[in-house]
Design an enzyme around this catalytic site. Structure first.
Site, PDB file in Angstrom:
ATOM      1  N   LYS A   3     -47.118  15.917  34.952  1.00 53.79           N
ATOM      2  CA  LYS A   3     -46.939  14.486  34.726  1.00 53.79           C
ATOM      3  C   LYS A   3     -45.604  14.198  34.013  1.00 53.79           C
ATOM      4  O   LYS A   3     -44.943  15.126  33.526  1.00 53.79           O
ATOM      5  CB  LYS A   3     -48.122  13.961  33.907  1.00 53.79           C
ATOM      6  CG  LYS A   3     -49.471  14.017  34.647  1.00 53.79           C
ATOM      7  CD  LYS A   3     -50.577  13.422  33.788  1.00 53.79           C
ATOM      8  CE  LYS A   3     -51.928  13.468  34.492  1.00 53.79           C
ATOM      9  NZ  LYS A   3     -52.997  12.851  33.650  1.00 53.79           N
ATOM     10  N   TYR A  30     -54.914   6.944  41.747  1.00 50.71           N
ATOM     11  CA  TYR A  30     -55.872   6.729  40.664  1.00 50.71           C
ATOM     12  C   TYR A  30     -56.875   5.616  40.991  1.00 50.71           C
ATOM     13  O   TYR A  30     -57.446   5.004  40.089  1.00 50.71           O
ATOM     14  CB  TYR A  30     -55.134   6.432  39.361  1.00 50.71           C
ATOM     15  CG  TYR A  30     -54.605   7.670  38.664  1.00 50.71           C
ATOM     16  CD1 TYR A  30     -55.458   8.742  38.357  1.00 50.71           C
ATOM     17  CD2 TYR A  30     -53.263   7.768  38.282  1.00 50.71           C
ATOM     18  CE1 TYR A  30     -54.983   9.871  37.705  1.00 50.71           C
ATOM     19  CE2 TYR A  30     -52.791   8.906  37.626  1.00 50.71           C
ATOM     20  CZ  TYR A  30     -53.659   9.954  37.341  1.00 50.71           C
ATOM     21  OH  TYR A  30     -53.199  11.067  36.691  1.00 50.71           O
ATOM     22  N   PHE A  67     -58.215   1.423  30.863  1.00 49.87           N
ATOM     23  CA  PHE A  67     -56.964   2.163  30.693  1.00 49.87           C
ATOM     24  C   PHE A  67     -56.124   2.236  31.964  1.00 49.87           C
ATOM     25  O   PHE A  67     -55.058   2.847  31.967  1.00 49.87           O
ATOM     26  CB  PHE A  67     -57.247   3.584  30.163  1.00 49.87           C
ATOM     27  CG  PHE A  67     -58.130   4.434  31.049  1.00 49.87           C
ATOM     28  CD1 PHE A  67     -57.600   5.129  32.134  1.00 49.87           C
ATOM     29  CD2 PHE A  67     -59.491   4.539  30.790  1.00 49.87           C
ATOM     30  CE1 PHE A  67     -58.406   5.914  32.943  1.00 49.87           C
ATOM     31  CE2 PHE A  67     -60.313   5.338  31.596  1.00 49.87           C
ATOM     32  CZ  PHE A  67     -59.761   6.029  32.677  1.00 49.87           C
ATOM     33  N   ARG A 117     -58.683  23.488  37.260  1.00 49.20           N
ATOM     34  CA  ARG A 117     -59.312  22.660  36.214  1.00 49.20           C
ATOM     35  C   ARG A 117     -59.621  23.493  34.972  1.00 49.20           C
ATOM     36  O   ARG A 117     -59.492  23.028  33.853  1.00 49.20           O
ATOM     37  CB  ARG A 117     -60.606  22.010  36.737  1.00 49.20           C
ATOM     38  CG  ARG A 117     -60.429  20.993  37.856  1.00 49.20           C
ATOM     39  CD  ARG A 117     -59.675  19.747  37.444  1.00 49.20           C
ATOM     40  NE  ARG A 117     -60.228  19.042  36.323  1.00 49.20           N
ATOM     41  CZ  ARG A 117     -60.016  17.744  36.068  1.00 49.20           C
ATOM     42  NH1 ARG A 117     -59.277  17.002  36.895  1.00 49.20           N
ATOM     43  NH2 ARG A 117     -60.493  17.197  34.994  1.00 49.20           N
ATOM     44  N   THR A 143     -59.900  16.723  29.623  1.00 52.98           N
ATOM     45  CA  THR A 143     -59.017  15.570  29.817  1.00 52.98           C
ATOM     46  C   THR A 143     -58.298  15.180  28.527  1.00 52.98           C
ATOM     47  O   THR A 143     -57.084  14.951  28.531  1.00 52.98           O
ATOM     48  CB  THR A 143     -59.839  14.368  30.340  1.00 52.98           C
ATOM     49  OG1 THR A 143     -60.448  14.738  31.578  1.00 52.98           O
ATOM     50  CG2 THR A 143     -58.949  13.151  30.531  1.00 52.98           C
ATOM     51  N   ARG A 197     -53.624  22.014  28.491  1.00 54.08           N
ATOM     52  CA  ARG A 197     -53.698  20.818  27.643  1.00 54.08           C
ATOM     53  C   ARG A 197     -53.972  21.196  26.186  1.00 54.08           C
ATOM     54  O   ARG A 197     -53.406  20.609  25.262  1.00 54.08           O
ATOM     55  CB  ARG A 197     -54.782  19.873  28.172  1.00 54.08           C
ATOM     56  CG  ARG A 197     -54.350  19.133  29.445  1.00 54.08           C
ATOM     57  CD  ARG A 197     -55.552  18.487  30.122  1.00 54.08           C
ATOM     58  NE  ARG A 197     -55.175  17.540  31.178  1.00 54.08           N
ATOM     59  CZ  ARG A 197     -56.050  16.982  31.992  1.00 54.08           C
ATOM     60  NH1 ARG A 197     -57.337  17.260  31.900  1.00 54.08           N
ATOM     61  NH2 ARG A 197     -55.638  16.124  32.929  1.00 54.08           N
ATOM     62  N   ASN A 205     -51.434  13.876  28.815  1.00 47.61           N
ATOM     63  CA  ASN A 205     -52.107  15.178  28.857  1.00 47.61           C
ATOM     64  C   ASN A 205     -51.502  16.139  29.872  1.00 47.61           C
ATOM     65  O   ASN A 205     -52.151  17.072  30.342  1.00 47.61           O
ATOM     66  CB  ASN A 205     -53.615  14.989  29.068  1.00 47.61           C
ATOM     67  CG  ASN A 205     -53.920  14.270  30.366  1.00 47.61           C
ATOM     68  OD1 ASN A 205     -53.018  13.996  31.164  1.00 47.61           O
ATOM     69  ND2 ASN A 205     -55.180  13.975  30.601  1.00 47.61           N
ATOM     70  N   HIS A 244     -52.082  16.939  36.054  1.00 44.71           N
ATOM     71  CA  HIS A 244     -53.189  16.461  36.888  1.00 44.71           C
ATOM     72  C   HIS A 244     -53.630  17.590  37.808  1.00 44.71           C
ATOM     73  O   HIS A 244     -52.800  18.329  38.326  1.00 44.71           O
ATOM     74  CB  HIS A 244     -52.751  15.269  37.752  1.00 44.71           C
ATOM     75  CG  HIS A 244     -53.784  14.921  38.790  1.00 44.71           C
ATOM     76  ND1 HIS A 244     -54.850  14.089  38.533  1.00 44.71           N
ATOM     77  CD2 HIS A 244     -53.940  15.348  40.071  1.00 44.71           C
ATOM     78  CE1 HIS A 244     -55.610  14.005  39.620  1.00 44.71           C
ATOM     79  NE2 HIS A 244     -55.079  14.756  40.561  1.00 44.71           N
ATOM     80  N   GLU A 282     -55.917  14.197  48.111  1.00 45.02           N
ATOM     81  CA  GLU A 282     -54.716  14.082  47.278  1.00 45.02           C
ATOM     82  C   GLU A 282     -53.538  14.839  47.897  1.00 45.02           C
ATOM     83  O   GLU A 282     -52.398  14.373  47.850  1.00 45.02           O
ATOM     84  CB  GLU A 282     -55.022  14.579  45.858  1.00 45.02           C
ATOM     85  CG  GLU A 282     -56.021  13.641  45.168  1.00 45.02           C
ATOM     86  CD  GLU A 282     -56.401  14.065  43.754  1.00 45.02           C
ATOM     87  OE1 GLU A 282     -56.070  15.195  43.332  1.00 45.02           O
ATOM     88  OE2 GLU A 282     -57.044  13.252  43.064  1.00 45.02           O
TER      89      GLU A 282
HETATM   90  P1  DAT Z   1     -58.541  14.119  34.512  1.00 40.69           P
HETATM   91  O1  DAT Z   1     -57.075  13.862  34.508  1.00 40.69           O
HETATM   92  O2  DAT Z   1     -58.931  15.201  33.538  1.00 40.69           O
HETATM   93  O3  DAT Z   1     -59.105  14.335  35.885  1.00 40.69           O
HETATM   94  P2  DAT Z   1     -59.722  11.448  34.653  1.00 40.69           P
HETATM   95  O4  DAT Z   1     -59.633  11.577  36.135  1.00 40.69           O
HETATM   96  O5  DAT Z   1     -61.036  11.063  34.069  1.00 40.69           O
HETATM   97  O6  DAT Z   1     -59.249  12.793  33.916  1.00 40.69           O
HETATM   98  O7  DAT Z   1     -58.664  10.346  34.156  1.00 40.69           O
HETATM   99  C1  DAT Z   1     -57.368  10.299  34.723  1.00 40.69           C
HETATM  100  C2  DAT Z   1     -56.362  10.159  33.610  1.00 40.69           C
HETATM  101  O8  DAT Z   1     -56.543   8.919  32.935  1.00 40.69           O
HETATM  102  C3  DAT Z   1     -56.495  11.216  32.505  1.00 40.69           C
HETATM  103  O9  DAT Z   1     -55.762  12.378  32.798  1.00 40.69           O
HETATM  104  C4  DAT Z   1     -55.974  10.500  31.295  1.00 40.69           C
HETATM  105  C5  DAT Z   1     -56.312   9.054  31.535  1.00 40.69           C
HETATM  106  N1  DAT Z   1     -57.543   8.674  30.830  1.00 40.69           N
HETATM  107  C6  DAT Z   1     -58.809   9.073  31.116  1.00 40.69           C
HETATM  108  N2  DAT Z   1     -59.702   8.523  30.296  1.00 40.69           N
HETATM  109  C7  DAT Z   1     -58.998   7.723  29.471  1.00 40.69           C
HETATM  110  C8  DAT Z   1     -59.330   6.880  28.367  1.00 40.69           C
HETATM  111  N3  DAT Z   1     -60.598   6.716  27.977  1.00 40.69           N
HETATM  112  N4  DAT Z   1     -58.331   6.224  27.730  1.00 40.69           N
HETATM  113  C9  DAT Z   1     -57.052   6.374  28.118  1.00 40.69           C
HETATM  114  N5  DAT Z   1     -56.649   7.158  29.150  1.00 40.69           N
HETATM  115  C10 DAT Z   1     -57.612   7.825  29.800  1.00 40.69           C
HETATM  116 MG    MG Z   2     -59.463  13.121  37.497  1.00 42.46          MG
END
Ligand code: DAT
Ligand code: MG
Length: 153
Positions: A11, A51, A59, A87, A93, A104, A114, A117, A130
């Protein structure tokens, strides 16, 4: 065999912090095989598609702003159980809670920033979706890596 493919991206925070090499190195070290890589800028439309599952979350706008804020390094990695293995290497996350030893957990200290991805292994077909979103078929290289005979029994 050993041919599951998964989508991974360093990222904008990882790019800015000079951690592309570290991330690539950890995936290589695990024995995964790189089949595609692209240094690129994600536009608004691609961010929304990528996304899409988070569209209704509070968020979402911040997430889109962050992911479009600078270049990313998009990749496709291949190997046994590649999606889940990536993963595991990524960690949780929220980088503040991610286990030491994970990307991470070792390198990040924030929920949003973080670093990496990886396709969700619990979301069937997310990896292929993706990969298709970010890469054309001809960008995925079909190559034999000699080390594979030593990575896998
Ligand atoms: P991951 O990236 O581990 O698959 P995710 O798909 O649930 O996690 O969310 C996508 C991204 O969004 C994640 O890398 C960081 C951000 N994110 C997730 N939950 C969040 C939250 N509660 N507040 C702020 N950013 C968040
Ligand atoms: Mg995800």
């Amino acid at each position: 065999e050993h041919d599951e493919r998964t989508f991974v991206m360093a990222k904008p925070d990882a790019v800015q912090r000079g951690l592309i090499g570290e991330i690539v190195s950890r995936l290589e070290g695990k024995g995964l095989k790189l089949v595609a890589g692209k240094f690129m800028r994600i536009d608004e439309e691609l961010a929304h598609e990528h996304y899409g599952e988070h569209e209704d979350k509070p968020f979402f706008d911040g997430l889109v702003e962050f992911i479009t804020s600078g270049p990313v390094f998009a990749m496709v990695w291949e190997g046994d159980d590649a999606t889940r293995q990536v993963r595991r290497l990524m960690g949780a996350t929220d980088a503040r809670e991610a286990a030491p030893g994970t990307i991470r957990g070792d390198l990040g200290n924030d929920l949003g920033h973080n670093l990496i991805h990886g396709s969700d292994h619990e979301d069937e077909g997310a990896n292929e979706r993706e990969i298709d979103l970010f890469f054309d078929d001809e960008e995925l290289l079909d190559w034999d890596r000699d080390a594979s005979t030593w990575v896998y029994e």
